[in-house]
Design a protein around this motif. Structure first.
Motif, PDB file in Angstrom:
ATOM      1  N   MET A  64      20.287 -12.104  -9.484  1.00 46.53           N
ATOM      2  CA  MET A  64      21.292 -12.169 -10.549  1.00 46.53           C
ATOM      3  C   MET A  64      21.130 -11.072 -11.610  1.00 46.53           C
ATOM      4  SD  MET A  64      19.982 -15.533 -12.707  1.00 46.53           S
ATOM      5  CE  MET A  64      21.343 -15.377 -13.850  1.00 46.53           C
ATOM      6  N   ASN A  65      19.939 -10.442 -11.690  1.00 45.95           N
ATOM      7  CA  ASN A  65      19.731  -9.391 -12.685  1.00 45.95           C
ATOM      8  C   ASN A  65      19.613  -7.996 -12.066  1.00 45.95           C
ATOM      9  OD1 ASN A  65      19.668 -11.175 -14.941  1.00 45.95           O
ATOM     10  ND2 ASN A  65      17.566 -11.748 -14.405  1.00 45.95           N
ATOM     11  N   ALA A  66      19.905  -7.900 -10.776  1.00 42.96           N
ATOM     12  CA  ALA A  66      19.750  -6.617 -10.092  1.00 42.96           C
ATOM     13  C   ALA A  66      20.872  -5.654 -10.452  1.00 42.96           C
ATOM     14  CB  ALA A  66      19.709  -6.828  -8.588  1.00 42.96           C
ATOM     15  N   SER A  67      20.511  -4.455 -10.878  1.00 40.98           N
ATOM     16  CA  SER A  67      21.510  -3.433 -11.204  1.00 40.98           C
ATOM     17  C   SER A  67      21.735  -2.469 -10.043  1.00 40.98           C
ATOM     18  CB  SER A  67      21.077  -2.646 -12.445  1.00 40.98           C
ATOM     19  OG  SER A  67      19.763  -2.146 -12.292  1.00 40.98           O
ATOM     20  N   ALA A  68      20.900  -2.550  -9.006  1.00 43.92           N
ATOM     21  CA  ALA A  68      21.098  -1.775  -7.782  1.00 43.92           C
ATOM     22  C   ALA A  68      20.615  -2.622  -6.612  1.00 43.92           C
ATOM     23  CB  ALA A  68      20.348  -0.453  -7.829  1.00 43.92           C
ATOM     24  N   TRP A  69      21.253  -2.431  -5.455  1.00 47.80           N
ATOM     25  CA  TRP A  69      20.956  -3.259  -4.281  1.00 47.80           C
ATOM     26  C   TRP A  69      20.826  -2.348  -3.075  1.00 47.80           C
ATOM     27  CZ3 TRP A  69      24.700  -7.815  -2.607  1.00 47.80           C
ATOM     28  CH2 TRP A  69      24.233  -8.404  -1.431  1.00 47.80           C
ATOM     29  N   ILE A  70      19.656  -2.400  -2.434  1.00 48.31           N
ATOM     30  CA  ILE A  70      19.461  -1.687  -1.171  1.00 48.31           C
ATOM     31  C   ILE A  70      19.493  -2.717  -0.052  1.00 48.31           C
ATOM     32  CG2 ILE A  70      17.861  -0.322   0.222  1.00 48.31           C
ATOM     33  CD1 ILE A  70      16.926   1.041  -2.314  1.00 48.31           C
ATOM     34  N   TYR A  71      20.441  -2.528   0.849  1.00 46.98           N
ATOM     35  CA  TYR A  71      20.642  -3.428   1.995  1.00 46.98           C
ATOM     36  C   TYR A  71      20.094  -2.696   3.227  1.00 46.98           C
ATOM     37  CZ  TYR A  71      23.223  -6.702   5.064  1.00 46.98           C
ATOM     38  OH  TYR A  71      23.576  -7.658   5.993  1.00 46.98           O
ATOM     39  N   PRO A  72      18.835  -2.955   3.613  1.00 43.67           N
ATOM     40  CA  PRO A  72      18.177  -2.145   4.641  1.00 43.67           C
ATOM     41  C   PRO A  72      18.543  -2.534   6.074  1.00 43.67           C
ATOM     42  CG  PRO A  72      16.677  -3.811   3.850  1.00 43.67           C
ATOM     43  CD  PRO A  72      17.931  -3.973   3.035  1.00 43.67           C
ATOM     44  N   ALA A  73      19.819  -2.530   6.368  1.00 42.62           N
ATOM     45  CA  ALA A  73      20.306  -2.873   7.707  1.00 42.62           C
ATOM     46  C   ALA A  73      21.648  -2.181   7.928  1.00 42.62           C
ATOM     47  CB  ALA A  73      20.433  -4.386   7.856  1.00 42.62           C
TER      48      ALA A  73
ATOM     49  N   ASP B 180      31.023 -15.845  -3.521  1.00 45.57           N
ATOM     50  CA  ASP B 180      31.444 -15.362  -4.838  1.00 45.57           C
ATOM     51  C   ASP B 180      30.233 -15.109  -5.726  1.00 45.57           C
ATOM     52  OD1 ASP B 180      34.086 -15.478  -4.097  1.00 45.57           O
ATOM     53  OD2 ASP B 180      34.467 -17.429  -5.043  1.00 45.57           O
ATOM     54  N   ALA B 181      29.237 -15.960  -5.597  1.00 48.37           N
ATOM     55  CA  ALA B 181      28.028 -15.802  -6.408  1.00 48.37           C
ATOM     56  C   ALA B 181      27.278 -14.521  -6.032  1.00 48.37           C
ATOM     57  CB  ALA B 181      27.115 -17.012  -6.242  1.00 48.37           C
TER      58      ALA B 181
ATOM     59  N   ARG C 257       7.069 -17.404   7.881  1.00 47.91           N
ATOM     60  CA  ARG C 257       7.504 -16.931   6.567  1.00 47.91           C
ATOM     61  C   ARG C 257       8.805 -17.630   6.213  1.00 47.91           C
ATOM     62  NH1 ARG C 257      10.528 -11.417   6.092  1.00 47.91           N
ATOM     63  NH2 ARG C 257      11.208 -12.721   4.368  1.00 47.91           N
ATOM     64  N   THR C 258       9.381 -17.292   5.065  1.00 47.34           N
ATOM     65  CA  THR C 258      10.595 -17.982   4.651  1.00 47.34           C
ATOM     66  C   THR C 258      11.726 -16.998   4.342  1.00 47.34           C
ATOM     67  OG1 THR C 258      10.005 -17.990   2.292  1.00 47.34           O
ATOM     68  CG2 THR C 258       9.242 -19.853   3.641  1.00 47.34           C
ATOM     69  N   TYR C 259      12.939 -17.532   4.411  1.00 50.15           N
ATOM     70  CA  TYR C 259      14.151 -16.772   4.114  1.00 50.15           C
ATOM     71  C   TYR C 259      14.977 -17.566   3.109  1.00 50.15           C
ATOM     72  CZ  TYR C 259      12.701 -14.281   8.293  1.00 50.15           C
ATOM     73  OH  TYR C 259      11.971 -13.560   9.199  1.00 50.15           O
ATOM     74  N   MET C 260      15.813 -16.857   2.361  1.00 51.67           N
ATOM     75  CA  MET C 260      16.586 -17.507   1.307  1.00 51.67           C
ATOM     76  C   MET C 260      17.964 -17.941   1.782  1.00 51.67           C
ATOM     77  SD  MET C 260      15.819 -15.143  -2.049  1.00 51.67           S
ATOM     78  CE  MET C 260      14.159 -14.969  -2.703  1.00 51.67           C
ATOM     79  N   THR C 261      18.423 -19.059   1.266  1.00 54.18           N
ATOM     80  CA  THR C 261      19.812 -19.441   1.465  1.00 54.18           C
ATOM     81  C   THR C 261      20.672 -18.511   0.616  1.00 54.18           C
ATOM     82  OG1 THR C 261      19.837 -20.979  -0.400  1.00 54.18           O
ATOM     83  CG2 THR C 261      19.127 -21.861   1.746  1.00 54.18           C
ATOM     84  N   THR C 262      21.973 -18.538   0.840  1.00 51.17           N
ATOM     85  CA  THR C 262      22.868 -17.693   0.051  1.00 51.17           C
ATOM     86  C   THR C 262      22.788 -18.049  -1.425  1.00 51.17           C
ATOM     87  OG1 THR C 262      24.368 -17.284   1.890  1.00 51.17           O
ATOM     88  CG2 THR C 262      25.287 -17.092  -0.320  1.00 51.17           C
ATOM     89  N   GLU C 263      22.710 -19.316  -1.730  1.00 48.44           N
ATOM     90  CA  GLU C 263      22.611 -19.751  -3.124  1.00 48.44           C
ATOM     91  C   GLU C 263      21.314 -19.254  -3.753  1.00 48.44           C
ATOM     92  OE1 GLU C 263      23.290 -21.700  -0.558  1.00 48.44           O
ATOM     93  OE2 GLU C 263      25.449 -22.046  -0.929  1.00 48.44           O
ATOM     94  N   GLU C 264      20.216 -19.350  -3.003  1.00 41.83           N
ATOM     95  CA  GLU C 264      18.923 -18.890  -3.511  1.00 41.83           C
ATOM     96  C   GLU C 264      18.937 -17.377  -3.740  1.00 41.83           C
ATOM     97  OE1 GLU C 264      15.964 -22.199  -1.382  1.00 41.83           O
ATOM     98  OE2 GLU C 264      16.508 -20.342  -0.344  1.00 41.83           O
TER      99      GLU C 264
ATOM    100  N   LYS D 247      28.680 -11.841  -4.682  1.00 39.36           N
ATOM    101  CA  LYS D 247      29.513 -10.717  -5.132  1.00 39.36           C
ATOM    102  C   LYS D 247      29.510 -10.577  -6.658  1.00 39.36           C
ATOM    103  CE  LYS D 247      32.599 -10.614  -1.136  1.00 39.36           C
ATOM    104  NZ  LYS D 247      33.993 -10.757  -0.618  1.00 39.36           N
ATOM    105  N   ALA D 248      28.980 -11.580  -7.336  1.00 36.90           N
ATOM    106  CA  ALA D 248      28.882 -11.502  -8.799  1.00 36.90           C
ATOM    107  C   ALA D 248      27.587 -10.823  -9.248  1.00 36.90           C
ATOM    108  CB  ALA D 248      28.969 -12.903  -9.404  1.00 36.90           C
ATOM    109  N   ILE D 249      26.704 -10.505  -8.286  1.00 34.02           N
ATOM    110  CA  ILE D 249      25.474  -9.795  -8.629  1.00 34.02           C
ATOM    111  C   ILE D 249      25.855  -8.477  -9.305  1.00 34.02           C
ATOM    112  CG2 ILE D 249      23.467  -8.601  -7.647  1.00 34.02           C
ATOM    113  CD1 ILE D 249      23.461 -10.739  -5.420  1.00 34.02           C
ATOM    114  N   PRO D 250      25.256  -8.130 -10.442  1.00 34.59           N
ATOM    115  CA  PRO D 250      25.638  -6.921 -11.179  1.00 34.59           C
ATOM    116  C   PRO D 250      25.708  -5.657 -10.319  1.00 34.59           C
ATOM    117  CG  PRO D 250      24.115  -8.222 -12.481  1.00 34.59           C
ATOM    118  CD  PRO D 250      24.198  -8.891 -11.149  1.00 34.59           C
ATOM    119  N   ALA D 251      24.797  -5.500  -9.375  1.00 36.19           N
ATOM    120  CA  ALA D 251      24.803  -4.312  -8.512  1.00 36.19           C
ATOM    121  C   ALA D 251      26.096  -4.237  -7.697  1.00 36.19           C
ATOM    122  CB  ALA D 251      23.600  -4.333  -7.578  1.00 36.19           C
ATOM    123  N   PHE D 252      26.558  -5.395  -7.227  1.00 35.10           N
ATOM    124  CA  PHE D 252      27.798  -5.432  -6.455  1.00 35.10           C
ATOM    125  C   PHE D 252      28.985  -5.134  -7.363  1.00 35.10           C
ATOM    126  CE2 PHE D 252      31.319  -7.107  -4.052  1.00 35.10           C
ATOM    127  CZ  PHE D 252      30.959  -6.925  -2.715  1.00 35.10           C
TER     128      PHE D 252
END
Length: 479
Positions: free
Chosen positions: A296-305, A320-321, A283-290, A323-328
């Motif tokens: 970028m449009n998320a208004s809530a973030w669940i970090y399941p860890a 910085d990118a 399977r695949t995982y995302m880089t931080t930039e990805e 931390k710029a996510i709207p949920a953050f």
């Protein structure tokens, strides 16, 4: 006033419905009647897809992934047949486990004292009473299921102990457990029935699971009632250090997609493979930039860890990118340390509470999300990590929380204004976390005290009455 009367009615019903003891044998029989049905209490799979159960007079056949296991009443003649992977006497008296996920399924029946060992070394996220058993030498961990000599040296007889794992190793008695193979929270919770069958406690398992189903249905009904077209966009993702990338929700039959569907949320998914450019383990995982672009449009973030604090100041992870996510930016980031490591074991038994928590994040638990205390998802900005739990009574069954959901559609008309919706009571009597800086990880929230399917329901009812202003009446019954 109508709400209070409804809560009282629920409380009375719960008290009246307290279950009798299981009719199935709790010990070996000494006199055998081959015509007698030794399992008047039976289970069947309703939500689960991985297992099934068939009953005969003196034995029952558990099928997991097409593999058959004969569970025969101790004291009767064991069934014969080449198609059985293992022939196991029940109720079982000694079990060796292979995963922390399995522990609460044993403990919830008050059978903690049957746990004598665990294979492997991944027990750092075990419930507190299991840890106490380890510390006191009652439970031996780090076992090798394929090494009979070592097992015997550790005081475990592979000819009598029942090993619950993927493959039998050298154990004569083995049952395959594949809770993780289920695709919904309800199906995972239903494995309670399989473990109940190992202890001849089908009655208790059935009643507890029905309570979960009823509460789950209530939460789902309320979510549909409160939903509108303004779906909250939620990102489900955490840092995977082994892949040096972000692990996000994927399309398909995964429990988080079920939660989002029911709670009327728009859950971001990374396709069927993970949606990133880092390829690992099929399977695949995302880089931080990805990941930053993905969320970028998320208004809530669940970090399941449980490691968000470890990486929070690492700019390669929380750039910085990111931390710029709207949920953050809006302070709507939730991890799973509201109970710390209970997420990795007890969660599967609490399908209704997990759903209620997700709906609270999605905004479909009450009109404004206020008045409800999340159990699983902790706001990382203003809620502290759960305090460590201490195992006080090793012999007491594990307390499993149940949702005290009440039907909003019975107390409101669809045309009622959102402000008139009564806020939901907390899942348990534990107070909401005090706002304070994020703390270092501590321990889980799996509590231990005498309980049963009925007393779990009664405790939840007491919570409802507390917020209806009648706590003193029912607390006398639940203490």
């Amino acid at each position: 006033m109508k709400f209070i009367n409804t809560a009282v009615a629920v409380a009375v019903a719960a008290l009246v419905a307290m279950p009798l003891a299981s009719a199935n044998q709790q010990e070996c029989v000494t006199t055998v009647d081959p015509m007698k049905d030794y399992f008047p209490d039976k289970v069947e799979s309703i939500e689960a897809s991985v297992w099934s159960m068939e009953y005969f007079n003196t034995y029952k056949v558990l099928t997991v992934d097409g593999m058959k296991y004969a569970l025969y009443q101790c004291g009767t003649e064991p069934p014969t047949g080449d198609d059985f992977e293992s022939v196991v006497p029940v109720p079982v008296t000694e079990v060796v486990l292979s995963s922390t996920t399995q522990i609460p399924y044993v403990e919830v029946f008050g059978e903690r004292d049957t746990i004598v060992g665990g294979t492997g070394t991944f027990w750092d996220r075990a419930p507190e009473c299991f840890v106490r058993g380890e510390d006191e030498g009652i439970i031996k961990t780090g076992l090798d299921a394929s090494n009979a000599t070592e097992l015997i040296e550790m005081g475990i007889d592979p000819d009598t102990a029942v090993y619950i794992g993927t493959s039998p190793g050298v154990f004569k008695n083995h049952v395959r457990s594949r809770i993780w193979g289920e695709k919904t929270s309800e199906a995972s919770s239903e494995w309670r029935k399989v473990y109940g069958a190992l202890f001849n406690k089908e009655k208790e398992a059935n009643e507890a699971f029905q309570n979960t189903l009823d509460s789950h249905a209530c939460v789902e009904k309320n979510a549909a009632f409160l939903a509108d077209d303004n779906f909250k966009t939620i990102v489900w993702g955490s840092w995977a250090s082994f892949a040096n990338g972000w692990d996000v929700a994927r399309e398909g039959s995964y429990y988080y997609n079920e939660l989002a569907r029911i709670c009327a949320a728009d859950l971001l998914t990374g396709g069927t493979d993970g949606g990133g450019s880092i390829s690992l383990f099929g399977r695949t995982y995302m880089t931080t930039e990805e990941f930053a672009a993905f969320a970028m449009n998320a208004s809530a973030w669940i970090y399941p860890a449980d490691d968000l604090e470890v990486y929070l100041n690492d700019t390669d992870v929380f750039s910085d990118a990111v931390k710029a996510i709207p949920a953050f930016q809006s302070g709507e980031v939730y991890d799973v340390q509201g109970t710390y490591n209970a997420w990795f074991n007890v969660r599967q038994l609490e399908a209704d509470v997990l759903l209620e928590d997700f709906c609270a994040v999605a905004g479909t638990i009450s009109a404004d999300g206020a008045g409800y205390t999340r159990r699983w998802f902790r706001n990382v900005f203003d809620e502290s990590i759960a305090e460590p739990k201490v195992c006080i009574d090793y012999d007491a069954p594990l307390v499993v929380n149940s949702s005290p959901c009440f039907d909003l559609t019975a107390t409101m008309k669809p045309s009622a204004s959102p402000s008139s919706v009564p806020t939901m009571p907390p899942t348990s009597t534990t107070a909401a976390p005090t706002a304070k800086p994020v703390a270092a990880p501590s321990a889980d929230d799996a509590t231990t005290a005498p309980t049963s399917a009925a007393s779990t329901r009664m405790t939840a009812t007491a919570t409802v009455l507390f917020f209806a202003g009648s706590a003193s009446f029912l607390l006398a019954f639940s203490l």
